[in-house]
Design an enzyme around this catalytic site. Structure first.
Site, PDB file in Angstrom:
ATOM      1  N   GLY A  68     -14.370   5.101   9.066  1.00  0.00           N
ATOM      2  CA  GLY A  68     -14.084   3.430   7.582  1.00  0.00           C
ATOM      3  C   GLY A  68     -15.415   3.309   8.037  1.00  0.00           C
ATOM      4  N   PHE A  99      -5.483  -9.785  10.836  1.00  0.00           N
ATOM      5  CA  PHE A  99      -6.370  -9.708  12.370  1.00  0.00           C
ATOM      6  C   PHE A  99      -6.526 -10.895  12.592  1.00  0.00           C
ATOM      7  CE2 PHE A  99      -7.776  -4.917  11.750  1.00  0.00           C
ATOM      8  CZ  PHE A  99      -7.375  -4.511  13.506  1.00  0.00           C
ATOM      9  N   HIS A 102      -4.003  -9.819  -3.992  1.00  0.00           N
ATOM     10  CA  HIS A 102      -5.570  -9.068  -3.539  1.00  0.00           C
ATOM     11  C   HIS A 102      -5.975  -8.849  -4.465  1.00  0.00           C
ATOM     12  CE1 HIS A 102      -2.676  -8.984   0.288  1.00  0.00           C
ATOM     13  NE2 HIS A 102      -4.396  -9.078   1.081  1.00  0.00           N
ATOM     14  N   LYS A 127      -7.070  -3.347  -4.126  1.00  0.00           N
ATOM     15  CA  LYS A 127      -6.475  -2.645  -2.973  1.00  0.00           C
ATOM     16  C   LYS A 127      -5.455  -1.974  -3.361  1.00  0.00           C
ATOM     17  CE  LYS A 127      -3.704  -5.084   0.185  1.00  0.00           C
ATOM     18  NZ  LYS A 127      -3.625  -4.158   1.879  1.00  0.00           N
TER      19      LYS A 127
HETATM   20  N1  LIG Z   1      -5.864  -6.148   9.632  1.00  0.00           N
HETATM   21  C1  LIG Z   1      -6.207  -6.376   8.636  1.00  0.00           C
HETATM   22  O1  LIG Z   1      -6.774  -7.122   9.096  1.00  0.00           O
HETATM   23  C2  LIG Z   1      -7.202  -5.715   7.460  1.00  0.00           C
HETATM   24  C3  LIG Z   1      -7.023  -4.701   6.572  1.00  0.00           C
HETATM   25  N2  LIG Z   1      -7.112  -4.139   5.890  1.00  0.00           N
HETATM   26  C4  LIG Z   1      -6.912  -2.552   5.663  1.00  0.00           C
HETATM   27  O2  LIG Z   1      -8.204  -1.753   5.851  1.00  0.00           O
HETATM   28  C5  LIG Z   1      -7.836  -0.653   5.445  1.00  0.00           C
HETATM   29  C6  LIG Z   1      -9.287  -0.714   4.575  1.00  0.00           C
HETATM   30  O3  LIG Z   1      -9.643  -1.514   3.418  1.00  0.00           O
HETATM   31  P1  LIG Z   1     -10.521  -1.745   2.716  1.00  0.00           P
HETATM   32  O4  LIG Z   1     -11.740  -1.558   4.078  1.00  0.00           O
HETATM   33  O5  LIG Z   1     -10.480  -2.665   2.574  1.00  0.00           O
HETATM   34  O6  LIG Z   1     -10.282  -0.433   2.257  1.00  0.00           O
HETATM   35  P2  LIG Z   1     -11.858   0.337   1.002  1.00  0.00           P
HETATM   36  O7  LIG Z   1     -11.442   1.708   0.314  1.00  0.00           O
HETATM   37  O8  LIG Z   1     -12.511  -0.368   1.026  1.00  0.00           O
HETATM   38  O9  LIG Z   1     -11.980   1.509   2.451  1.00  0.00           O
HETATM   39  C7  LIG Z   1     -11.566   2.882   3.065  1.00  0.00           C
HETATM   40  C8  LIG Z   1     -12.590   3.874   3.775  1.00  0.00           C
HETATM   41  O10 LIG Z   1     -11.536   4.753   4.480  1.00  0.00           O
HETATM   42  C9  LIG Z   1     -12.907   5.999   4.486  1.00  0.00           C
HETATM   43  N3  LIG Z   1     -12.064   7.095   5.133  1.00  0.00           N
HETATM   44  C10 LIG Z   1     -11.173   8.030   4.142  1.00  0.00           C
HETATM   45  N4  LIG Z   1     -10.458   8.749   4.741  1.00  0.00           N
HETATM   46  C11 LIG Z   1     -10.743   8.585   5.786  1.00  0.00           C
HETATM   47  C12 LIG Z   1     -10.641   9.312   6.787  1.00  0.00           C
HETATM   48  N5  LIG Z   1     -10.494  10.390   7.272  1.00  0.00           N
HETATM   49  N6  LIG Z   1     -11.616   8.522   7.611  1.00  0.00           N
HETATM   50  C13 LIG Z   1     -12.425   7.887   7.907  1.00  0.00           C
HETATM   51  N7  LIG Z   1     -12.314   7.247   7.244  1.00  0.00           N
HETATM   52  C14 LIG Z   1     -11.708   7.428   6.203  1.00  0.00           C
HETATM   53  C15 LIG Z   1     -12.745   6.119   2.569  1.00  0.00           C
HETATM   54  O11 LIG Z   1     -13.346   6.612   2.026  1.00  0.00           O
HETATM   55  P3  LIG Z   1     -13.420   7.352   0.414  1.00  0.00           P
HETATM   56  O12 LIG Z   1     -13.899   5.826   0.113  1.00  0.00           O
HETATM   57  O13 LIG Z   1     -14.993   8.695   0.958  1.00  0.00           O
HETATM   58  O14 LIG Z   1     -12.208   8.080   0.446  1.00  0.00           O
HETATM   59  C16 LIG Z   1     -13.372   4.975   2.925  1.00  0.00           C
HETATM   60  O15 LIG Z   1     -14.453   4.194   2.752  1.00  0.00           O
HETATM   61  C17 LIG Z   1      -6.310  -1.025   4.571  1.00  0.00           C
HETATM   62  O16 LIG Z   1      -5.614  -0.371   4.679  1.00  0.00           O
HETATM   63  C18 LIG Z   1      -6.568  -2.460   4.542  1.00  0.00           C
HETATM   64  O17 LIG Z   1      -5.351  -2.766   3.991  1.00  0.00           O
HETATM   65  C19 LIG Z   1      -7.819  -4.663   5.316  1.00  0.00           C
HETATM   66  C20 LIG Z   1      -8.401  -6.152   5.668  1.00  0.00           C
HETATM   67  C21 LIG Z   1      -8.520  -6.364   6.643  1.00  0.00           C
HETATM   68  O1  LIG Z   2      -7.112  -4.614   1.637  1.00  0.00           O
HETATM   69  C1  LIG Z   2      -6.827  -5.705   1.917  1.00  0.00           C
HETATM   70  O2  LIG Z   2      -7.764  -6.720   1.457  1.00  0.00           O
HETATM   71  C2  LIG Z   2      -6.381  -6.279   3.221  1.00  0.00           C
HETATM   72  N1  LIG Z   2      -5.323  -6.039   3.981  1.00  0.00           N
HETATM   73  C3  LIG Z   2      -4.599  -6.140   4.648  1.00  0.00           C
HETATM   74  C4  LIG Z   2      -2.578  -5.999   3.976  1.00  0.00           C
HETATM   75  O3  LIG Z   2      -2.541  -5.275   3.469  1.00  0.00           O
HETATM   76  O4  LIG Z   2      -2.313  -7.273   4.835  1.00  0.00           O
HETATM   77  C5  LIG Z   2      -5.066  -7.595   5.450  1.00  0.00           C
HETATM   78  C6  LIG Z   2      -5.305  -8.236   4.191  1.00  0.00           C
HETATM   79  O5  LIG Z   2      -5.292  -9.487   3.483  1.00  0.00           O
HETATM   80  C7  LIG Z   2      -6.667  -8.383   3.423  1.00  0.00           C
END
Ligand SMILES: NC(=O)C1=CN([C@@H]2O[C@H](COP(=O)(O)OP(=O)(O)OC[C@H]3O[C@@H](n4cnc5c(N)ncnc54)[C@H](OP(=O)(O)O)[C@@H]3O)[C@@H](O)[C@H]2O)C=CC1
Ligand SMILES: O=C(O)C1=N[C@H](C(=O)O)C[C@H](O)C1
Length: 245
Positions: free
Chosen positions: A12, A99, A131, A135
């Site tokens: 990512g 997390f 959010h 998202k």
């Molecule tokens: N567990 C936790 O505590 C948290 C979980 N999340 C989750 O994390 C995920 C990411 O969130 P967020 O960072 O905000 O989203 P973003 O959209 O900012 O980032 C997702 C990234 O993944 C990339 N991507 C797409 N396909 C692939 C692939 N095959 N391999 C590697 N990378 C790829 C995208 O690239 P491109 O732009 O080119 O498509 C983009 O850069 C979400 O599902 C969110 O809900 C978020 C925050 C906290």
């Molecule tokens: O996409 C986000 O930003 C987040 N995603 C996670 C979720 O789907 O619960 C965790 C956090 O709330 C932020």
């Protein structure tokens, strides 16, 4: 906690991934590699963290199994029936919709709130989340985790639903607006009183630091885990009120 010996790979290049890069730099934990869409990991890692998109998680799991790399999955919105059998104790996999340790605490409190609601049908539990407008999934993974925790405590509620709810359903509300990092509220509406418990992230730091903590915890373990497994040691003692066992 600094751990220069732990080689972390990162799937990512988005918002969460950027926060993990920053947290890793602060912690003195260098990244072995970071890949985005259509990129291939450039070498070995002890633990890979998935912070990508739901549609990519399965391929990342296949890569982890093929290379024998432990995998922490933070990405939400995916489901993989039979994950445990697929992993089969060959590597460690920890999946977490959130997390933050505080959210793991909130999940336990949601079960207690559900149990309290179960004592009186006039106590109506609910859940809502807010959010940022970018998202991808709704409701959030955390909302689903908290809903499951609340339902586990309240047998008359057997599923959650978005919006208006039948008596057996838990009503879940979703808001997508602005730049909100992630706010979740579990509540209970009773005729003469309301109880609410809210977690609000002030940045992505709790998610990023928690992801690194999960990677450290997972290293060397085999099988499938969640944040609840990681948090048990810290959280269980908090629920001991000194009664006889
Ligand atoms: N567990 C936790 O505590 C948290 C979980 N999340 C989750 O994390 C995920 C990411 O969130 P967020 O960072 O905000 O989203 P973003 O959209 O900012 O980032 C997702 C990234 O993944 C990339 N991507 C797409 N396909 C692939 C692939 N095959 N391999 C590697 N990378 C790829 C995208 O690239 P491109 O732009 O080119 O498509 C983009 O850069 C979400 O599902 C969110 O809900 C978020 C925050 C906290
Ligand atoms: O996409 C986000 O930003 C987040 N995603 C996670 C979720 O789907 O619960 C965790 C956090 O709330 C932020």
């Amino acid at each position: 906690m600094s751990d220069p010996e732990l080689r972390i790979g990162l799937f990512g290049r988005g918002r969460l991934a950027a926060a993990i890069v920053e947290a890793a730099q602060s912690a003195g934990t260098p990244l072995a590699w970071q890949v985005g869409r259509d990129e291939v990991p450039g070498g070995p890692a002890d633990v890979a963290i998935d912070a990508s998109v739901a549609g990519a998680v399965e391929a990342h799991l296949d890569w982890a199994l093929a290379t024998g790399t432990d995998l922490v999955i933070g990405t939400t919105g995916w489901s993989m029936p039979g994950l445990g059998a697929r992993v089969g104790g060959r590597i460690g996999v920890l999946s977490a919709s959130n997390f933050s340790l505080a959210v793991a605490l909130m999940a336990r409190l949601a079960t207690v709130l559900g149990r309290f609601a179960a004592l009186d049908p006039a106590r109506d539990p609910y859940l809502f989340e807010h959010h940022h407008r970018l998202k991808a999934d709704a409701p959030s993974g955390t909302a689903k985790t908290l809903a499951a925790a609340l339902l586990a405590g309240c047998p008359r509620k057997t599923e959650w639903t978005l919006g208006p709810a039948e008596p057996h359903q838990l009503s879940v509300g979703v808001l997508r607006a602005g730049a909100e990092f992630g706010t979740h509220t579990v509540g209970l509406d009773a005729p003469a009183e309301v109880v609410e418990l809210t977690h609000r992230a002030r940045s992505r730091a709790p998610f990023a630091e928690g992801a690194l903590g999960a990677a450290r915890w997972l290293r060397g373990r085999k099988g499938c885990f969640t944040m609840d497994d990681l948090a048990r040691e810290v959280l269980d003692p908090l629920f001991n009120f000194g009664g006889t066992p």
